[in-house]
Motif scaffolding. Structure first.
Motif, PDB file in Angstrom:
ATOM      1  N   PHE B  14       0.852  -1.196   0.000  1.00 32.40           N
ATOM      2  CA  PHE B  14       0.000   0.000   0.000  1.00 32.40           C
ATOM      3  C   PHE B  14       0.884   1.241   0.000  1.00 32.40           C
ATOM      4  N   PHE B  15       1.919   1.192   0.849  1.00 34.46           N
ATOM      5  CA  PHE B  15       2.801   2.345   1.008  1.00 34.46           C
ATOM      6  C   PHE B  15       3.533   2.641  -0.301  1.00 34.46           C
ATOM      7  N   ALA B  16       4.112   1.588  -0.897  1.00 31.93           N
ATOM      8  CA  ALA B  16       4.855   1.765  -2.155  1.00 31.93           C
ATOM      9  C   ALA B  16       3.930   2.332  -3.230  1.00 31.93           C
ATOM     10  N   GLN B  17       2.701   1.816  -3.256  1.00 34.88           N
ATOM     11  CA  GLN B  17       1.768   2.298  -4.269  1.00 34.88           C
ATOM     12  C   GLN B  17       1.436   3.776  -4.036  1.00 34.88           C
ATOM     13  N   ALA B  18       1.279   4.142  -2.755  1.00 34.43           N
ATOM     14  CA  ALA B  18       0.961   5.536  -2.436  1.00 34.43           C
ATOM     15  C   ALA B  18       2.098   6.467  -2.860  1.00 34.43           C
ATOM     16  N   VAL B  19       3.343   6.001  -2.693  1.00 34.44           N
ATOM     17  CA  VAL B  19       4.490   6.826  -3.095  1.00 34.44           C
ATOM     18  C   VAL B  19       4.468   7.038  -4.608  1.00 34.44           C
ATOM     19  N   VAL B  20       4.244   5.955  -5.337  1.00 38.92           N
ATOM     20  CA  VAL B  20       4.190   6.077  -6.804  1.00 38.92           C
ATOM     21  C   VAL B  20       3.072   7.022  -7.217  1.00 38.92           C
ATOM     22  N   ARG B  21       1.918   6.856  -6.549  1.00 46.79           N
ATOM     23  CA  ARG B  21       0.760   7.672  -6.869  1.00 46.79           C
ATOM     24  C   ARG B  21       1.070   9.156  -6.631  1.00 46.79           C
ATOM     25  N   GLU B  22       1.761   9.428  -5.523  1.00 46.85           N
ATOM     26  CA  GLU B  22       2.063  10.814  -5.165  1.00 46.85           C
ATOM     27  C   GLU B  22       2.916  11.496  -6.224  1.00 46.85           C
ATOM     28  N   THR B  23       3.837  10.733  -6.845  1.00 50.82           N
ATOM     29  CA  THR B  23       4.718  11.338  -7.848  1.00 50.82           C
ATOM     30  C   THR B  23       3.914  11.834  -9.059  1.00 50.82           C
ATOM     31  N   HIS B  24       2.675  11.341  -9.199  1.00 51.24           N
ATOM     32  CA  HIS B  24       1.851  11.821 -10.314  1.00 51.24           C
ATOM     33  C   HIS B  24       1.223  13.173 -10.006  1.00 51.24           C
ATOM     34  N   TYR B  25       1.115  13.487  -8.715  1.00 48.85           N
ATOM     35  CA  TYR B  25       0.405  14.716  -8.327  1.00 48.85           C
ATOM     36  C   TYR B  25       1.352  15.627  -7.563  1.00 48.85           C
ATOM     37  N   ARG B  26       2.335  16.163  -8.255  1.00 47.63           N
ATOM     38  CA  ARG B  26       3.335  16.970  -7.537  1.00 47.63           C
ATOM     39  C   ARG B  26       2.758  18.275  -7.002  1.00 47.63           C
ATOM     40  N   ALA B  27       1.772  18.840  -7.738  1.00 48.60           N
ATOM     41  CA  ALA B  27       1.156  20.086  -7.268  1.00 48.60           C
ATOM     42  C   ALA B  27       0.432  19.840  -5.936  1.00 48.60           C
ATOM     43  N   HIS B  28      -0.217  18.680  -5.829  1.00 48.78           N
ATOM     44  CA  HIS B  28      -0.914  18.316  -4.588  1.00 48.78           C
ATOM     45  C   HIS B  28       0.078  18.268  -3.434  1.00 48.78           C
ATOM     46  N   PHE B  29       1.253  17.703  -3.708  1.00 50.20           N
ATOM     47  CA  PHE B  29       2.301  17.617  -2.687  1.00 50.20           C
ATOM     48  C   PHE B  29       2.671  19.016  -2.193  1.00 50.20           C
ATOM     49  N   LEU B  30       2.852  19.921  -3.158  1.00 53.02           N
ATOM     50  CA  LEU B  30       3.277  21.286  -2.825  1.00 53.02           C
ATOM     51  C   LEU B  30       2.190  22.038  -2.052  1.00 53.02           C
ATOM     52  N   THR B  31       0.917  21.934  -2.501  1.00 49.18           N
ATOM     53  CA  THR B  31      -0.142  22.657  -1.779  1.00 49.18           C
ATOM     54  C   THR B  31      -0.311  22.080  -0.369  1.00 49.18           C
ATOM     55  N   THR B  32      -0.207  20.743  -0.237  1.00 45.85           N
ATOM     56  CA  THR B  32      -0.321  20.154   1.102  1.00 45.85           C
ATOM     57  C   THR B  32       0.769  20.704   2.003  1.00 45.85           C
ATOM     58  N   LEU B  33       1.971  20.807   1.457  1.00 43.79           N
ATOM     59  CA  LEU B  33       3.101  21.339   2.233  1.00 43.79           C
ATOM     60  C   LEU B  33       2.813  22.780   2.671  1.00 43.79           C
ATOM     61  N   ASN B 119      -1.913   8.939   2.472  1.00 38.49           N
ATOM     62  CA  ASN B 119      -1.692  10.239   1.835  1.00 38.49           C
ATOM     63  C   ASN B 119      -0.266  10.712   2.147  1.00 38.49           C
ATOM     64  N   ILE B 120       0.661  10.352   1.254  1.00 40.92           N
ATOM     65  CA  ILE B 120       2.084  10.594   1.485  1.00 40.92           C
ATOM     66  C   ILE B 120       2.400  12.064   1.754  1.00 40.92           C
ATOM     67  N   ALA B 121       1.692  12.962   1.043  1.00 40.87           N
ATOM     68  CA  ALA B 121       2.031  14.390   1.143  1.00 40.87           C
ATOM     69  C   ALA B 121       1.945  14.895   2.574  1.00 40.87           C
ATOM     70  N   GLU B 122       1.058  14.281   3.396  1.00 38.57           N
ATOM     71  CA  GLU B 122       0.891  14.748   4.778  1.00 38.57           C
ATOM     72  C   GLU B 122       2.139  14.481   5.626  1.00 38.57           C
ATOM     73  N   LEU B 123       3.043  13.623   5.122  1.00 36.90           N
ATOM     74  CA  LEU B 123       4.273  13.372   5.881  1.00 36.90           C
ATOM     75  C   LEU B 123       5.099  14.655   6.017  1.00 36.90           C
ATOM     76  N   THR B 124       4.874  15.637   5.121  1.00 35.20           N
ATOM     77  CA  THR B 124       5.578  16.917   5.256  1.00 35.20           C
ATOM     78  C   THR B 124       5.258  17.564   6.600  1.00 35.20           C
ATOM     79  N   ASN B 125       3.999  17.339   7.087  1.00 33.23           N
ATOM     80  CA  ASN B 125       3.629  17.905   8.386  1.00 33.23           C
ATOM     81  C   ASN B 125       4.360  17.217   9.524  1.00 33.23           C
ATOM     82  N   VAL B 126       4.671  15.934   9.341  1.00 32.59           N
ATOM     83  CA  VAL B 126       5.474  15.237  10.350  1.00 32.59           C
ATOM     84  C   VAL B 126       6.872  15.867  10.389  1.00 32.59           C
ATOM     85  N   ALA B 127       7.413  16.148   9.207  1.00 38.31           N
ATOM     86  CA  ALA B 127       8.748  16.760   9.137  1.00 38.31           C
ATOM     87  C   ALA B 127       8.754  18.126   9.820  1.00 38.31           C
TER      88      ALA B 127
END
Lengths: 270, 265
Positions: B14-33, B119-127
C-alpha cells in the motif's frame, strides 16, 4: 412589480423549499454544531486557566468568558460557504440556465445560506445555552435590550459582509480556472483577523491600528465586542460606521465585478 | 505469526503504491506542504500570544509548549497520512456497498478499511513537526536521555493507537447511522485540545482527555517523558489502554459487521 420585491419573494419561496429539503439532514446539523463549539470551548478553558494562573491580560475574565461563549454563535450566524460552489456554477456553466430566469443565480445561494442557518440555530442555541449556564457567574450580560438589538444588527451586517466577500472571490472564476486556493486563503486569513481564533483585544499593541480597522473584524469580533466588551457610545458609533462603510463599498465593488464577469462570460458546453 | 507478516507485507505494498501515486500529483504535494505550514503557523499563534502575557502556566514554559505543539503536529501528521484518508471513505464503503468487495478478500476487513489508503504528502507535516519539536527542546534546555526518548516515542505511539481507535469507533457508527462525514469533523475539532498541555484544562476535562478522548497520550505525556517527569509506569498504562481500546474497537467492528446487509445487491 419592482425588481427588489420580486427577488425578495423568490428568496422567501426558495428559502422555504430549502428548509424543507435540508431538514432531512437534521442529525448532521446537530453534529456539525457540536464541532462548531469545540474550538471556542477549548480556547475558553485555556484562557481562563492563563488568567487564574496570574497572566496579565488587557481584558478580564468576564470579557474572555462572554467572548468565547458567544463566539460559536456569531461565527455560525455570519458564515458563508458558497464561494467554491458559486465558482463551480460559473466554471461549469450552470449559470447559463439562470441567465434566462427572472432571478439571479445568487438568489439561490442566499436562500441556501438563510435556510441552513435557520436549521443550525435549533441545534446550536441549546448547546450555547448549556455552556452559558455552566459559566453563568462570569458572563457579562448587558442590562436592557439596547445592546442585544445592536448585537443583532451588527450580526446581520457582518453576515452580508462575509457573503459579499465570497461573491467577490467566486466572481474571479469568470476569469480564472481555479479559485480554490483563494477560497482557502480567505478562510485561513479571516479565522485569525476576524477574532475567531483569539480575541482581537489580545493582539499585540503594535498591530492594533491595523487589526481594529480591517474588514474581517466586522465579520465576527465586532458583534461579540458589543455584548462582551465595554465599548463606549463613541466606539459603537465608529464601529457601525466602519462596518456599514465596508458593506456598502464591498457591495458596490462586488456588483461591478459581477456585472463585468457576466459580460465576459462564455458558457462551457453551451 | 504468518498472518501478521502477510498483513505487514500488504501494508508495505500500500505504502509503495501511495508513493508512486504521489509522484503523479506533484502540485498536490506542494499545496499540502504550504497549507500545512500555514496551519502550523496559525495553530501556534494562540500559544505565542498567551506567553506574551505570562512566562509560565502551571509549570509549563513557552518553549515546552512549543515542543508540545511539535509533538501534536507529528502525531496529527501521522494520523492524516495513514488513518484520515480511510476514515473519510467509511460512509461510501458502507452506504455504496464497497465493503462487499473487501469482505471477499483474504485479508482482515477491519485492517483493510482502516489502513488501505495513505496520503504521502501529509508526511511533510510530520517533518515540520519534528523541526518545531527540536526548536522547543533547544529553547527549553531539555536534554532528554535515551531512555526518556524511548518512553516518549512509545507513549506517542500509544496515543496514535488510542486516537485511531477512537476515530475508528466513531466511524464504525456508520453501520447504524449510514452517514458519518459530520462525525469526522467533530473528531478533528476535538483533537485540537491536544495543542495544549493537559494541566491547562479543568480537572474534569483532564479525565475526559486522558481516558475518553485520549489526546493526552499523544501530546502531553510524550513531552513530560522527554522532560523526565514520567516513570515507566505511565508507559505501561498507555500500552495497556491501547490494548483495551483496540479490543473494544474490534468488538464494535464485529457487532457492526453483523448488522451489515450490503447496499446494492
Amino acid at each position: 412589480m419592482s425588481t427588489v420585491a420580486r427577488n425578495l419573494r423568490v428568496v422567501r419561496r426558495m428559502t422555504a423549499a430549502e428548509i424543507a429539503q435540508q431538514s432531512v439532514y437534521r442529525g448532521a446539523w446537530i453534529i456539525f454544531m457540536l464541532a462548531n463549539i469545540c474550538m471556542p470551548i477549548i480556547s475558553l478553558l485555556i484562557w481562563r486557566t492563563a488568567l487564574s494562573n496570574g497572566a496579565q491580560l488587557p481584558v478580564d475574565e468576564r470579557y474572555i468568558t462572554t467572548y468565547f461563549v458567544l463566539l460559536g454563535f456569531v461565527t455560525m450566524a455570519t458564515s458563508s460557504w458558497m464561494a467554491a460552489f458559486l465558482a463551480n456554477d460559473i466554471r461549469l456553466g450552470k449559470l447559463s440556465s439562470w441567465m434566462v430566469r427572472p432571478a439571479s443565480l445568487l438568489v439561490g445561494f442566499v436562500a441556501n445560506n438563510l435556510s441552513e442557518k435557520f436549521l443550525k440555530l435549533f441545534a446550536l442555541v441549546p448547546m450555547i445555552g448549556i455552556v452559558w449556564w455552566i459559566f453563568r457567574d462570569s458572563m457579562n450580560i448587558p442590562a436592557g435590550p439596547g445592546r442585544w438589538a445592536l448585537f443583532a444588527v451588527s450580526i446581520v451586517l457582518g453576515a452580508v459582509l462575509v457573503f459579499t466577500i465570497d461573491i467577490l472571490i467566486a466572481a474571479l472564476a469568470f476569469w480564472m480556472d481555479d479559485v480554490g486556493a483563494l477560497v482557502q486563503a480567505r478562510v485561513i486569513i479571516s479565522s485569525v483577523l476576524s477574532g475567531a481564533v483569539v480575541p482581537l483585544a489580545l493582539m499585540p499593541t503594535w498591530s492594533r491600528g491595523f487589526v481594529d480597522h480591517q474588514p474581517f473584524r466586522f465579520t465576527v469580533s465586532f458583534p461579540v465586542e458589543i455584548v462582551a466588551g465595554q465599548l463606549t457610545g463613541r466606539e459603537l458609533l465608529a464601529g457601525f460606521g466602519i462596518q456599514l462603510g465596508y458593506v456598502v463599498v464591498l457591495g458596490v465593488i462586488a456588483r461591478l465585478v459581477w456585472s463585468a464577469g457576466i459580460r465576459a462570460y462564455s458558457a462551457v458546453g453551451a | 505469526m504468518h498472518k501478521q507478516w502477510r498483513h505487514l507485507r500488504l501494508w508495505r505494498r500500500f505504502f509503495a503504491q501511495a508513493v508512486v501515486r504521489e509522484t503523479h500529483y506533484r502540485a498536490h504535494f506542494l499545496t499540502t506542504l504550504l497549507v500545512g505550514l500555514v496551519q502550523l503557523g496559525l495553530g501556534i499563534v494562540p500559544t505565542l500570544l498567551l506567553f506574551g502575557f505570562t512566562s509560565e502556566v502551571h509549570g509549563w514554559s513557552r518553549a515546552e509548549v512549543i515542543a508540545l505543539v511539535g509533538v501534536y503536529q507529528i502525531v496529527t501528521g501521522l494520523m492524516a497520512t495513514f488513518v484520515a484518508p480511510n476514515m473519510n471513505r467509511m460512509t461510501s464503503y458502507l452506504t455504496e456497498g464497497e465493503l462487499d468487495v473487501v469482505l471477499l478478500r483474504p485479508v482482515s476487513s477491519q485492517f483493510y478499511l482502516t489502513l488501505r489508503w495513505i496520503n504521502i504528502a501529509e508526511l511533510t507535516n510530520v517533518a515540520s513537526g519534528i523541526v518545531v519539536l527540536v526548536i522547543g527542546l533547544v529553547q527549553s534546555d531539555l536534554r532528554p536521555g535515551f531512555g526518556q526518548v524511548v518512553q516518549a516515542v512509545v507513549l506517542a505511539g500509544c496515543g496514535l493507537v488510542l486516537l485511531t481507535a477512537v476515530w475508528s469507533a466513531m466511524s464504525f457508527l456508520a453501520f447504524w447511522l449510514q452517514s458519518v462525514g459530520p462525525i469526522g469533523v467533530v473528531y478533528l475539532s476535538a483533537v485540537e485540545a491536544g495543542r495544549y498541555p493537559l494541566v491547562f484544562f479543568p480537572v474534569a476535562v483532564r479525565a475526559f482527555l486522558t481516558f475518553a478522548f485520549p489526546v493526552a497520550f499523544a501530546t502531553t505525556y510524550p513531552v513530560r517523558a522527554l522532560a523526565g517527569d514520567l516513570g515507566w509506569g505511565w508507559v505501561a498504562l498507555g500500552a495497556g489502554l491501547a490494548v483495551v481500546a483496540m479490543t473494544l474497537v474490534r468488538l464494535l467492528w464485529r457487532r457492526g459487521l453483523l448488522t451489515y446487509a450490503s447496499a446494492s445487491s
